[in-house]
Design a protein around this motif. Structure first.
Motif, PDB file in Angstrom:
ATOM      1  N   VAL A  60       5.023   3.559  10.771  1.00 45.60           N
ATOM      2  CA  VAL A  60       5.728   2.704  11.682  1.00 45.60           C
ATOM      3  C   VAL A  60       5.130   3.185  13.061  1.00 45.60           C
ATOM      4  N   ALA A  61       5.024   4.463  13.438  1.00 42.91           N
ATOM      5  CA  ALA A  61       4.486   4.785  14.815  1.00 42.91           C
ATOM      6  C   ALA A  61       2.968   4.398  14.714  1.00 42.91           C
ATOM      7  N   ALA A  62       2.076   4.679  13.821  1.00 43.25           N
ATOM      8  CA  ALA A  62       0.883   4.229  13.757  1.00 43.25           C
ATOM      9  C   ALA A  62       0.634   2.668  13.979  1.00 43.25           C
ATOM     10  N   PRO A  69       3.532  10.720  -1.076  1.00 42.37           N
ATOM     11  CA  PRO A  69       2.503  11.171   0.189  1.00 42.37           C
ATOM     12  C   PRO A  69       1.189  11.022  -0.525  1.00 42.37           C
ATOM     13  N   GLY A  70       0.456  10.256   0.305  1.00 42.64           N
ATOM     14  CA  GLY A  70      -1.145  10.267  -0.272  1.00 42.64           C
ATOM     15  C   GLY A  70      -1.613   8.683  -0.364  1.00 42.64           C
ATOM     16  N   MET A  71      -2.464   8.625  -1.367  1.00 38.51           N
ATOM     17  CA  MET A  71      -3.342   7.369  -1.569  1.00 38.51           C
ATOM     18  C   MET A  71      -2.396   6.298  -2.019  1.00 38.51           C
ATOM     19  N   PHE A  72      -1.339   6.415  -2.862  1.00 39.06           N
ATOM     20  CA  PHE A  72      -0.469   5.502  -3.229  1.00 39.06           C
ATOM     21  C   PHE A  72       0.743   5.485  -2.575  1.00 39.06           C
ATOM     22  N   SER A  73       0.913   5.766  -1.407  1.00 30.63           N
ATOM     23  CA  SER A  73       2.178   5.616  -0.578  1.00 30.63           C
ATOM     24  C   SER A  73       2.592   4.270  -0.196  1.00 30.63           C
ATOM     25  N   LEU A  74       1.583   3.298  -0.333  1.00 29.85           N
ATOM     26  CA  LEU A  74       2.016   1.956  -0.040  1.00 29.85           C
ATOM     27  C   LEU A  74       1.921   0.923  -1.244  1.00 29.85           C
ATOM     28  N   ALA A  75       1.945   1.600  -2.465  1.00 35.96           N
ATOM     29  CA  ALA A  75       1.684   1.053  -3.716  1.00 35.96           C
ATOM     30  C   ALA A  75       2.557  -0.177  -3.961  1.00 35.96           C
ATOM     31  N   ASP A  76       3.688   0.057  -3.611  1.00 34.69           N
ATOM     32  CA  ASP A  76       4.998  -0.845  -3.593  1.00 34.69           C
ATOM     33  C   ASP A  76       4.619  -1.965  -2.800  1.00 34.69           C
ATOM     34  N   ARG A  77       4.553  -2.991  -3.001  1.00 33.42           N
ATOM     35  CA  ARG A  77       4.112  -4.406  -2.215  1.00 33.42           C
ATOM     36  C   ARG A  77       5.164  -4.615  -1.093  1.00 33.42           C
ATOM     37  N   ASP A  78       6.298  -4.244  -1.425  1.00 30.47           N
ATOM     38  CA  ASP A  78       7.396  -4.281  -0.242  1.00 30.47           C
ATOM     39  C   ASP A  78       7.306  -3.213   0.994  1.00 30.47           C
ATOM     40  N   ARG A  79       6.652  -2.231   0.709  1.00 27.39           N
ATOM     41  CA  ARG A  79       6.468  -1.254   1.656  1.00 27.39           C
ATOM     42  C   ARG A  79       5.620  -1.420   2.903  1.00 27.39           C
ATOM     43  N   PRO A  80       4.525  -1.697   2.543  1.00 30.18           N
ATOM     44  CA  PRO A  80       3.608  -2.091   3.837  1.00 30.18           C
ATOM     45  C   PRO A  80       4.083  -3.249   4.593  1.00 30.18           C
ATOM     46  N   LEU A  81       4.958  -4.188   3.940  1.00 28.21           N
ATOM     47  CA  LEU A  81       5.195  -5.497   4.615  1.00 28.21           C
ATOM     48  C   LEU A  81       6.350  -5.000   5.510  1.00 28.21           C
ATOM     49  N   SER A  82       7.491  -4.163   4.995  1.00 31.48           N
ATOM     50  CA  SER A  82       8.465  -3.537   5.868  1.00 31.48           C
ATOM     51  C   SER A  82       7.991  -2.750   7.056  1.00 31.48           C
ATOM     52  N   PHE A  91       4.935  -6.416  13.972  1.00 28.31           N
ATOM     53  CA  PHE A  91       3.964  -7.443  13.457  1.00 28.31           C
ATOM     54  C   PHE A  91       4.691  -8.624  12.819  1.00 28.31           C
ATOM     55  N   GLU A  92       4.358  -9.712  12.781  1.00 27.33           N
ATOM     56  CA  GLU A  92       4.880 -11.088  12.021  1.00 27.33           C
ATOM     57  C   GLU A  92       3.937 -11.631  11.177  1.00 27.33           C
ATOM     58  N   GLY A  93       4.668 -12.410  10.147  1.00 23.39           N
ATOM     59  CA  GLY A  93       3.767 -12.980   9.078  1.00 23.39           C
ATOM     60  C   GLY A  93       3.189 -12.242   8.243  1.00 23.39           C
ATOM     61  N   ALA A  94       3.334 -11.039   7.789  1.00 23.26           N
ATOM     62  CA  ALA A  94       2.764 -10.130   7.123  1.00 23.26           C
ATOM     63  C   ALA A  94       2.776 -10.693   5.681  1.00 23.26           C
ATOM     64  N   GLU A  95       1.591 -10.485   4.899  1.00 18.58           N
ATOM     65  CA  GLU A  95       1.456 -11.092   3.413  1.00 18.58           C
ATOM     66  C   GLU A  95       0.564  -9.831   2.727  1.00 18.58           C
ATOM     67  N   ALA A  96       0.891  -9.875   1.633  1.00 16.67           N
ATOM     68  CA  ALA A  96       0.124  -8.875   0.617  1.00 16.67           C
ATOM     69  C   ALA A  96      -0.542  -9.650  -0.647  1.00 16.67           C
ATOM     70  N   VAL A  97      -1.841  -9.558  -0.705  1.00 18.03           N
ATOM     71  CA  VAL A  97      -2.308 -10.171  -1.852  1.00 18.03           C
ATOM     72  C   VAL A  97      -3.055  -9.307  -2.694  1.00 18.03           C
ATOM     73  N   ARG A  98      -2.740  -9.331  -4.095  1.00 17.15           N
ATOM     74  CA  ARG A  98      -3.440  -8.386  -4.968  1.00 17.15           C
ATOM     75  C   ARG A  98      -4.730  -8.808  -5.296  1.00 17.15           C
ATOM     76  N   VAL A  99      -5.537  -7.839  -5.264  1.00 20.16           N
ATOM     77  CA  VAL A  99      -7.003  -8.150  -5.322  1.00 20.16           C
ATOM     78  C   VAL A  99      -7.589  -6.748  -6.364  1.00 20.16           C
ATOM     79  N   GLU A 100      -8.655  -7.260  -7.143  1.00 23.55           N
ATOM     80  CA  GLU A 100      -9.117  -6.257  -7.917  1.00 23.55           C
ATOM     81  C   GLU A 100     -10.786  -6.555  -8.143  1.00 23.55           C
TER      82      GLU A 100
END
Length: 203
Positions: free
Chosen positions: A50-52, A101-114, A121-130
């Motif tokens: 959040v600080a970052a 902590p580490g590479m999968f700290s944001l693996a839950d889709r709702d976490r980066p949005l929150s 920020f506003e209008g945050a969206e997360a789209v799964r890509v592979e």
């Protein structure tokens, strides 16, 4: 990495691209200086996300955008599945656990949005890509690359020589199934996350 980036910019004749190193949580960005903030597999490692993102947001003009790629569910990544074959040989531990902590700290889709919402920020969206990535010329090359990565080195350093050699052989055998067209191809999955700063950039 910075030296390689500078060398690449010189090679391509790009004289208007500066490179610097700093902690995104506290770096003294000039307020409202940039239109876009981009990251490729970097933001998962913030100690205080959040600080970052709040600090990054201050550097964006009204209406400016943030976009980044971060790892999504570990089980969708074939390289994680390959590492799982080493359980019982190397101390894999909780590597690949979502939310840790580490590479999968944001693996839950709702976490980066929150986090982005809390950072203003506003209008945050997360789209799964592979995508399938090339991990080496053959299974031996790919296994050596993986075991020389950050997680691989950490695991090897905590095991004796015999177990290190067994891990290398086991990982090589697992990666044989992914050899095709003179390469080892492994699927990775991620979130493509975008958000905007409040305001109209035209103002």
């Amino acid at each position: 990495m910075l030296e390689q980036a500078r060398a690449s910019a010189r090679h391509e004749g790009l004289a208007n691209v500066p490179f610097s190193q700093g902690d995104a949580q506290v770096y003294p960005f000039t307020p409202a200086e940039f239109d876009v903030a981009l990251s490729r597999y970097g933001v998962m490692f913030f100690a205080d996300p959040v600080a970052a993102f709040t600090n990054i947001g201050r550097a964006l003009r009204p209406g400016g955008r943030a976009a980044f790629i971060c790892a999504s569910e570990p089980e969708g990544n074939e390289w994680i599945q390959a590492f799982d074959a080493l359980r019982g040989i190397l101390p894999v531990g909780d590597f690949g656990k979502p939310g840790a902590p580490g590479m999968f700290s944001l693996a839950d889709r709702d976490r980066p949005l929150s986090i982005l919402a809390a950072a203003g920020f506003e209008g945050a969206e997360a789209v799964r890509v592979e995508a399938a990535g090339n991990w080496g010329r053959d299974a031996e090359d790919a296994a050596a690359f993986m075991l020389n990565s950050g997680p691989g080195r950490h695991m090897l350093a905590r095991a004796g020589t015999e177990l290190q050699e067994l891990a290398s052989r086991t990982l090589t055998d697992v990666l044989r199934a992914h050899e095709a067209d003179d390469a080892v191809w492994l699927r990775s999955v991620a979130w493509l996350v975008t958000a905007s700063r409040p305001g109209d950039r035209r103002a």
